[in-house]
Design a protein around this motif. Structure first.
Motif, PDB file in Angstrom:
ATOM      1  N   GLY A 140       0.818  -1.210   0.000  1.00 48.18           N
ATOM      2  CA  GLY A 140       0.000   0.000   0.000  1.00 48.18           C
ATOM      3  C   GLY A 140       0.850   1.258   0.000  1.00 48.18           C
ATOM      4  N   ASP A 184       3.916   1.515  -1.110  1.00 50.48           N
ATOM      5  CA  ASP A 184       4.548   1.606  -2.432  1.00 50.48           C
ATOM      6  C   ASP A 184       3.588   2.228  -3.448  1.00 50.48           C
ATOM      7  OD1 ASP A 184       6.891   0.505  -1.494  1.00 50.48           O
ATOM      8  OD2 ASP A 184       6.509  -1.503  -2.310  1.00 50.48           O
ATOM      9  N   THR A 185       2.334   1.815  -3.398  1.00 52.88           N
ATOM     10  CA  THR A 185       1.323   2.371  -4.300  1.00 52.88           C
ATOM     11  C   THR A 185       1.141   3.866  -4.047  1.00 52.88           C
ATOM     12  OG1 THR A 185       0.190   0.242  -4.431  1.00 52.88           O
ATOM     13  CG2 THR A 185      -1.088   2.193  -5.042  1.00 52.88           C
ATOM     14  N   LYS A 240       4.024   5.771  -5.547  1.00 54.23           N
ATOM     15  CA  LYS A 240       3.897   5.845  -7.007  1.00 54.23           C
ATOM     16  C   LYS A 240       2.871   6.900  -7.416  1.00 54.23           C
ATOM     17  CE  LYS A 240       5.316   1.095  -7.893  1.00 54.23           C
ATOM     18  NZ  LYS A 240       4.861  -0.272  -8.190  1.00 54.23           N
ATOM     19  N   ILE A 241       1.737   6.908  -6.723  1.00 53.33           N
ATOM     20  CA  ILE A 241       0.696   7.891  -7.030  1.00 53.33           C
ATOM     21  C   ILE A 241       1.193   9.306  -6.735  1.00 53.33           C
ATOM     22  CG2 ILE A 241      -1.595   8.722  -6.322  1.00 53.33           C
ATOM     23  CD1 ILE A 241      -2.340   5.723  -5.926  1.00 53.33           C
TER      24      ILE A 241
END
Length: 143
Positions: A111, A113-114, A117-118
């Motif tokens: 989560g 990491d996501t 990225k966002i």
């Protein structure tokens, strides 16, 4: 001296709890992930994690629940907040089995990491937007 160095020496995966700092930072925790020889500062509390996943403990100690606990336990003086080691010993931490701790760490890490990225995509689009606006303004000023 050597005795003090060994007393305050860090090992890989030690947790460091920030016991004295500003109101916003006091109580934050981090994992020492290096193999380099180092010692920790006096405003930190070191934890040696045994039979638990240090990443799981770190996530718990940086959770909103723990932040609330820190806010209730801290004492403020002269722009600094403090949570002493005695109060910290009283924090109750539920420990699921190691396999479940690892599963939670995997989910939270994915989560995070996501989210990173966002956030990078948002920053890239903001930069692109600023360039486009700048180019449009330049073009309009030049005629």
């Amino acid at each position: 001296n050597e005795e003090e160095i060994s007393k305050y020496a860090l090992r890989k995966f030690d947790l460091l709890f920030n016991r004295t700092n500003s109101r916003e930072i006091v109580g934050k925790t981090a994992i020492y992930e290096s193999d380099k020889q180092a010692i920790y500062a006096g405003y930190l509390v070191r934890f040696r994690i045994i039979l638990s996943n240090p990443y799981f403990i770190n996530y718990v100690l940086n959770s909103p629940m723990h932040r609330e606990w820190c806010n209730a336990m801290k004492t403020d003086a002269l722009g600094q907040s403090n949570i002493n080691a005695e109060k910290l010993k009283n924090f109750v931490l539920a420990l699921p089995p190691l396999a479940e701790q690892q599963e939670i760490v995997d989910i939270v890490s994915a989560g995070l990491d996501t989210i990173l990225k966002i956030e990078k995509q948002i920053q890239d689009r903001k930069t692109l937007s600023e360039r486009l606006i700048s180019g449009i303004i330049r073009k309009n000023l030049e005629g």
